[in-house]
Design a protein around this motif. Structure first.
Motif, PDB file in Angstrom:
ATOM      1  N   PHE A 149       0.816  -1.203   0.000  1.00 34.48           N
ATOM      2  CA  PHE A 149       0.000   0.000   0.000  1.00 34.48           C
ATOM      3  C   PHE A 149       0.853   1.257   0.000  1.00 34.48           C
ATOM      4  CE2 PHE A 149      -2.629  -3.264   2.014  1.00 34.48           C
ATOM      5  CZ  PHE A 149      -3.777  -3.175   1.258  1.00 34.48           C
TER       6      PHE A 149
ATOM      7  N   ASN B 158       0.389   3.950   1.623  1.00 35.09           N
ATOM      8  CA  ASN B 158       0.563   4.518   2.961  1.00 35.09           C
ATOM      9  C   ASN B 158       1.065   3.483   3.978  1.00 35.09           C
ATOM     10  OD1 ASN B 158      -1.735   3.014   3.048  1.00 35.09           O
ATOM     11  ND2 ASN B 158      -3.020   4.569   4.001  1.00 35.09           N
TER      12      ASN B 158
ATOM     13  N   ASN C  17       0.399   0.965   5.769  1.00 31.82           N
ATOM     14  CA  ASN C  17      -0.532   0.180   6.586  1.00 31.82           C
ATOM     15  C   ASN C  17       0.184  -0.710   7.598  1.00 31.82           C
ATOM     16  OD1 ASN C  17      -2.562   1.396   5.180  1.00 31.82           O
ATOM     17  ND2 ASN C  17      -3.361  -0.450   4.238  1.00 31.82           N
TER      18      ASN C  17
ATOM     19  N   ASN D 184       5.120  -7.012  12.177  1.00 33.29           N
ATOM     20  CA  ASN D 184       4.298  -6.561  11.054  1.00 33.29           C
ATOM     21  C   ASN D 184       4.421  -7.514   9.870  1.00 33.29           C
ATOM     22  OD1 ASN D 184       2.703  -3.868  10.983  1.00 33.29           O
ATOM     23  ND2 ASN D 184       4.472  -3.390  12.285  1.00 33.29           N
TER      24      ASN D 184
END
Length: 173
Positions: free
Chosen positions: A89, A91, A93, A103
């Motif tokens: 993405f 941004n 995420n 993550n």
């Protein structure tokens, strides 16, 4: 692998109907590399969200691996997103309370892989983006480019058959 047939996505803006996609057709075969380019507001992200099963078309058909996505339940679509599609993405995420390692590991937890296999894949993915030495850092402790590389590692770690990237290298220096 992917077929869009007369796909439209329509947004209501007051009394106006705005077509983010207007009867779009596209076919992508296995192994092909495709870039969708156009000015801001031309429907690129909308198309990516439909292809990634994050959104649905208002008109037309989306065929993924020979099956209309309309046939899938929400649970089946979630499984497709987790196992078949790697998202990068614009941004990032990333979850701010998790480390880079955590993550990247998150989609593997949903795949129910063993801890040993998760650790192996996470290390390899972070090494591929040259961030293994920062695996214990949270997003706020990483530069924008490093956060983007963590997002790329998260997409790589599930070994998907399809990568969808919305300006994936915009923050990488």
């Amino acid at each position: 692998m992917i077929q869009l047939q007369q796909v439209s996505k329509i947004y209501e803006m007051g009394t106006d109907r705005v077509y983010a996609l207007d009867h779009a057709d596209m076919e992508i075969k296995e192994g092909e590399f495709v870039s969708i380019v156009g000015p801001s507001g031309s429907g690129k992200s909308t198309m990516m969200n439909i292809i990634g099963c994050l959104d649905t078309a208002d008109e037309g058909a989306y065929i993924l691996d020979g099956i209309s996505v309309e046939r899938y339940s929400e649970k089946e679509l979630a499984k497709i997103r987790n196992q078949k599609i790697g998202f990068i993405f614009q941004n990032f995420n990333l979850l701010p309370r998790l480390t880079a390692e955590e993550n990247v590991e998150l989609p593997l937890i949903y795949q129910k892989l063993s801890g040993k296999e998760r650790k192996r894949r996470v290390r390899r993915a972070l090494e591929q983006v040259e961030l293994a030495h920062r695996m214990g850092h949270r997003p706020a402790e990483l530069s924008g480019g490093q956060q983007q590389r963590v997002a790329i590692a998260r997409a790589l770690v599930t070994e998907p058959s399809l990568f969808l990237a919305d300006e994936p290298t915009g923050s990488v220096k």
